[in-house]
Design a protein around this motif. Structure first.
Motif, mmCIF file in Angstrom:
data_model
loop_
_atom_site.group_PDB
_atom_site.id
_atom_site.type_symbol
_atom_site.label_atom_id
_atom_site.label_comp_id
_atom_site.label_asym_id
_atom_site.label_seq_id
_atom_site.Cartn_x
_atom_site.Cartn_y
_atom_site.Cartn_z
ATOM 1 N N GLY A 156 0.843 -1.058 -0.039
ATOM 2 C CA GLY A 156 0.072 -0.026 0.115
ATOM 3 C C GLY A 156 0.780 1.341 0.027
ATOM 4 O O GLY A 156 0.309 2.408 0.059
ATOM 5 N N GLY A 157 2.077 1.110 0.097
ATOM 6 C CA GLY A 157 3.160 2.440 0.108
ATOM 7 C C GLY A 157 2.896 2.914 -1.327
ATOM 8 O O GLY A 157 2.386 2.335 -2.418
ATOM 9 N N GLY A 158 3.629 4.327 -1.504
ATOM 10 C CA GLY A 158 3.723 4.873 -2.697
ATOM 11 C C GLY A 158 3.838 6.433 -2.541
ATOM 12 O O GLY A 158 4.358 6.646 -1.572
ATOM 13 N N LEU A 159 3.647 7.140 -3.640
ATOM 14 C CA LEU A 159 3.878 8.564 -3.740
ATOM 15 C C LEU A 159 2.782 9.104 -3.468
ATOM 16 O O LEU A 159 1.668 8.897 -4.416
ATOM 17 C CB LEU A 159 4.524 8.787 -5.278
ATOM 18 C CG LEU A 159 4.781 10.133 -5.337
ATOM 19 C CD1 LEU A 159 5.799 10.919 -4.433
ATOM 20 C CD2 LEU A 159 5.471 10.405 -6.852
ATOM 21 N N VAL A 160 2.436 10.110 -2.603
ATOM 22 C CA VAL A 160 1.266 10.994 -2.626
ATOM 23 C C VAL A 160 1.760 12.415 -2.292
ATOM 24 O O VAL A 160 2.936 12.584 -1.885
ATOM 25 C CB VAL A 160 0.536 10.290 -1.333
ATOM 26 C CG1 VAL A 160 1.372 10.318 0.079
ATOM 27 C CG2 VAL A 160 -0.776 10.919 -1.245
ATOM 28 N N GLN A 161 0.941 13.146 -2.371
ATOM 29 C CA GLN A 161 1.117 14.657 -2.396
ATOM 30 C C GLN A 161 0.903 14.988 -0.994
ATOM 31 O O GLN A 161 0.023 14.493 -0.227
ATOM 32 C CB GLN A 161 0.347 15.689 -3.222
ATOM 33 C CG GLN A 161 0.703 15.435 -4.619
ATOM 34 C CD GLN A 161 -0.001 16.493 -5.601
ATOM 35 O OE1 GLN A 161 -1.007 16.990 -5.156
ATOM 36 N NE2 GLN A 161 0.758 17.024 -6.543
ATOM 37 N N ALA A 162 1.692 15.973 -0.439
ATOM 38 C CA ALA A 162 1.368 16.687 0.991
ATOM 39 C C ALA A 162 -0.206 16.760 1.187
ATOM 40 O O ALA A 162 -0.790 17.274 0.179
ATOM 41 C CB ALA A 162 2.231 17.768 1.201
ATOM 42 N N GLY A 163 -0.797 16.566 2.200
ATOM 43 C CA GLY A 163 -2.185 16.460 2.343
ATOM 44 C C GLY A 163 -2.816 15.198 1.940
ATOM 45 O O GLY A 163 -3.988 15.302 2.286
ATOM 46 N N GLY A 164 -2.200 14.543 0.936
ATOM 47 C CA GLY A 164 -3.066 13.127 0.810
ATOM 48 C C GLY A 164 -3.415 12.155 1.665
ATOM 49 O O GLY A 164 -2.624 12.161 2.851
ATOM 50 N N VAL A 191 6.207 11.261 0.683
ATOM 51 C CA VAL A 191 5.277 12.513 0.395
ATOM 52 C C VAL A 191 5.739 13.503 -0.263
ATOM 53 O O VAL A 191 6.726 14.125 0.484
ATOM 54 C CB VAL A 191 4.602 12.701 1.981
ATOM 55 C CG1 VAL A 191 3.596 13.809 1.827
ATOM 56 C CG2 VAL A 191 4.025 11.554 2.746
ATOM 57 N N SER A 192 5.329 14.118 -1.107
ATOM 58 C CA SER A 192 5.980 15.244 -2.030
ATOM 59 C C SER A 192 5.222 16.487 -1.671
ATOM 60 O O SER A 192 4.170 16.571 -1.238
ATOM 61 C CB SER A 192 5.817 15.015 -3.442
ATOM 62 O OG SER A 192 4.357 14.975 -3.888
ATOM 63 N N SER A 193 5.972 17.601 -1.395
ATOM 64 C CA SER A 193 5.891 18.850 -1.235
ATOM 65 C C SER A 193 5.127 19.396 -2.235
ATOM 66 O O SER A 193 4.916 19.033 -3.408
ATOM 67 C CB SER A 193 6.806 19.623 -0.449
ATOM 68 O OG SER A 193 7.958 19.558 -1.239
#
Length: 121
Positions: free
Chosen positions: A8-16, A119-121
């Motif tokens: 379930g991990g991955g890349l998500v934007q901040a606030g996601g 988590v990307s900013s």
């Protein structure tokens, strides 16, 4: 013997949001307390959340309260971590762990291989 596999991990934007899963082998899953930990590069592993075998008791690190939710489905031998309002500083490898009691989880006998959360900013 308990074998743990996170997903379930991955890349998500901040606030996601992300939901992690940890599937466990064995017939005695409900006897084990389960926990989530994380480790960022260059930092020590830190506690995130824990849940008792029955699911009736949960604990969270202070910074996760209100944003993260740990749960389990003993029929599916799976523990979950719902993460909301994610922050870039929460980028880490997230691990699940199993042991007989919640206090024992910090030195748990069983660990998964981890799943990367970015988590990307």
């Amino acid at each position: 013997q308990v074998h743990l596999v996170e997903s379930g991990g991955g890349l998500v934007q901040a606030g996601g949001s992300l939901r992690l899963s940890c599937a466990a082998s064995g017939r005695t899953f409900s006897r084990y307390a389960m926990g989530w930990f994380r480790q960022a590069p260059g930092k020590e592993r830190e506690f995130v959340a824990a849940i008792s075998g029955s699911g009736g008791t949960t604990y969270y690190a202070d910074s996760m309260k209100g944003r993260f939710t740990i749960s389990r489905d003993n029929a599916k031998n799976t523990v979950y971590l719902q993460m909301n309002s994610l922050k870039p500083e929460e980028t880490a490898v997230y691990y699940c762990a199993a042991d007989q009691t919640i206090p024992a989880l910090t030195v748990a006998e069983y660990w998964g291989q981890g799943t990367q959360v970015t988590v990307s900013s």
